[in-house]
Structures are given as structure tokens and as C-alpha cells.
Design an enzyme around this catalytic site. Sequence first.
Site, mmCIF file in Angstrom:
data_model
loop_
_atom_site.group_PDB
_atom_site.id
_atom_site.type_symbol
_atom_site.label_atom_id
_atom_site.label_comp_id
_atom_site.label_asym_id
_atom_site.label_seq_id
_atom_site.Cartn_x
_atom_site.Cartn_y
_atom_site.Cartn_z
ATOM 1 N N SER A 47 0.839 -1.192 0.000
ATOM 2 C CA SER A 47 0.000 0.000 0.000
ATOM 3 C C SER A 47 0.873 1.241 0.000
ATOM 4 C CB SER A 47 -0.889 0.006 1.245
ATOM 5 O OG SER A 47 -0.090 0.183 2.393
ATOM 6 N N LEU A 49 1.300 3.287 2.408
ATOM 7 C CA LEU A 49 2.091 3.279 3.635
ATOM 8 C C LEU A 49 3.285 2.344 3.488
ATOM 9 C CD1 LEU A 49 2.590 3.946 6.577
ATOM 10 C CD2 LEU A 49 0.994 2.147 7.212
ATOM 11 N N TYR A 185 -17.905 0.399 5.705
ATOM 12 C CA TYR A 185 -16.513 0.744 5.999
ATOM 13 C C TYR A 185 -16.402 1.420 7.369
ATOM 14 C CZ TYR A 185 -11.888 2.885 5.406
ATOM 15 O OH TYR A 185 -10.589 3.274 5.570
ATOM 16 N N LYS A 189 -14.468 0.138 10.856
ATOM 17 C CA LYS A 189 -13.435 0.960 11.497
ATOM 18 C C LYS A 189 -13.811 1.294 12.939
ATOM 19 C CE LYS A 189 -10.515 1.070 8.151
ATOM 20 N NZ LYS A 189 -9.178 0.443 8.318
ATOM 21 N N SER A 220 -3.032 7.999 -2.652
ATOM 22 C CA SER A 220 -2.097 7.265 -3.492
ATOM 23 C C SER A 220 -0.714 7.878 -3.389
ATOM 24 C CB SER A 220 -2.571 7.280 -4.947
ATOM 25 O OG SER A 220 -1.627 6.639 -5.776
#
Length: 304
Positions: A47, A49, A185, A189, A220
Amino acid sequence: MGVLAVLIFPLLLFGISGIIYIYRAVGRLMSKSAVQNKVVVITDAISGLGKGKLFTLRSELVLCKRHGRIEALYNALISVATPTFTPKLVLLDLSDINCIQDVAKEILDCYGCVDILINNASMKVKGPVQSISLELDKKIMDANYFGPITLTKALLPNMISRRTGQVVLVNNIQGKLGVPFRAAYAASKHAAQGFFDCLRAEVAEFDVCISTVSPTFIRSYHVQPEPGNWEASIWKFFFRKLAYGVHPVEVAEEVLRTVSRKKQEVFMANAIPKAALYIRTFFPELFFAIIASGVKEKQKVEEK
């Protein structure tokens, strides 16, 4: 005396800037040293990160991802890694709960322990509640909630027995407040946030640190937000700021600081999402009214 008075301000400013620079440089070095020679498990390793500074460290890295694109990153790391710190590639689909225990056992058999677990994997979905199938809701919960807690539970006994370790959950602002058209989502979370908040208190006596890092969105790696004008709508302005999110390198650096300083909770956002969180907490009716007006506005635009 007059010349001294003129020069004292820029000299003072220069001195303060130098102190801040040295402080940040020392902080970065301390952050890196905190994870050196440690076994670090990172989920969703390719990803944004994952492409940040986490892979520049001299650590025993275990890279987890659910498909083969990780091999390009793995090969790049192999080319620069020393024989002592060769990364390990593990294919792991966190939405497949049944395979997680086997992966955890494989990691522990290979290294004997895990010092730091970074739960970074996440799956997103967007749409009206009535248009999202229950099957997709369950898939989101598996990837964002049941997957991370299953991996954490599998590795936690090793940390407790050694009385050391740290688990970092890279969560989202939606673990704090719900956003329309992202119900599944946001629910996943919220669930993850609640689980790790409880776990933090339970394992404190064993010197195991539980940390949550909650940015708005991790954008991104190569995408930069385009400059835009102020919108008339509070809704549009808020979500334009929210959607730009945080650069992956910023999140990676914050994760390192969190590990180094053993922070319990970090909230990464600019002023607009932070204000929304405070309004949600102290003025819930106002927050709900703003959100509801935004939904109505969106529906009107779609009708046109």
C-alpha cells in the site's frame, strides 16, 4: 544599539529554526533506532504506507499481502537488503480468517517472536446502504475487523509471555465518526477502534503497547491533490479536504514516531476533519443536520 536591535529578531528566528531542525532530526533517528533489529510484521505491504519509509529500516521485515504484486516490492528490497536483514514474503488475505492462524504460526516458527505488528490492511466500499449486499458487508468486516483482530490474537500470547511488544492499528477517521455512503466501511473501522481501545487496557500490565494511528485517508503514493477554490457548500468543502487525505510518507513517519514514543493514539487530520470530530462530540444535532443537508444536496445534484 540600533544595529543590534535590527539583527536580534532574525538571529532569534534563525536560532529557533535550528533548534527545531535538530529536534526533528534527533526524533527521526530515535524513531528508526526503536525498530532496528526488531521483528516487524506489516500487513498490506504494497500500500501507500508500505512504500513509505518503513522499508528503509534495518529490521527483520515480514511483508504480508493478499496477491502477487508484492513480489515486485520484495525483489526491490532483496536487491538492497543485507544478508542479516532479508525480508520475508508472506501471502495473506486477511478476509480469509481460516488461513491467518497458519500464517502467524509460520512467522513465529521462522523468527521465534514478533516485536511489532502493524495492522495496515484495509478494504473500502462506497454506496447507499440499501445497494450494498450483506455479503459485501461481511467481507468488509472480515478484512477490516475480524482479520486484524485474528492476527493480533494469534501473535499476542507471544508478546504477553515475553512481556514486550507493540501492536499498531492504522485505522481511519471513520473509526471516530460515520460518513454517509460508507456505512460498512465506517462500521468496520468503529469496531476495530473499539476492540483495540479495550485491548490497550487489558495488556498494559504485560508491557504490551497498543497504538492506533488514524489519518483521514492515505492517498495514493504518487497522487498530489489539485488546487481548488472554496466551495459554497460546507459539505463539499469538508469532503474535499477529507478526500485529499495524508501522504503515505507522512503516515509512515508517524507510525515510526508512534512506535518509538509508544504513543497510544494519534489522529492525523487537518483542521476541517478535526472540527467535524469535535462538533460530532459536543454538538451532535448540529453535526447530524450538516450531514443530512449534504446528503440531500447530493441527491439533488444527481437528479439534475
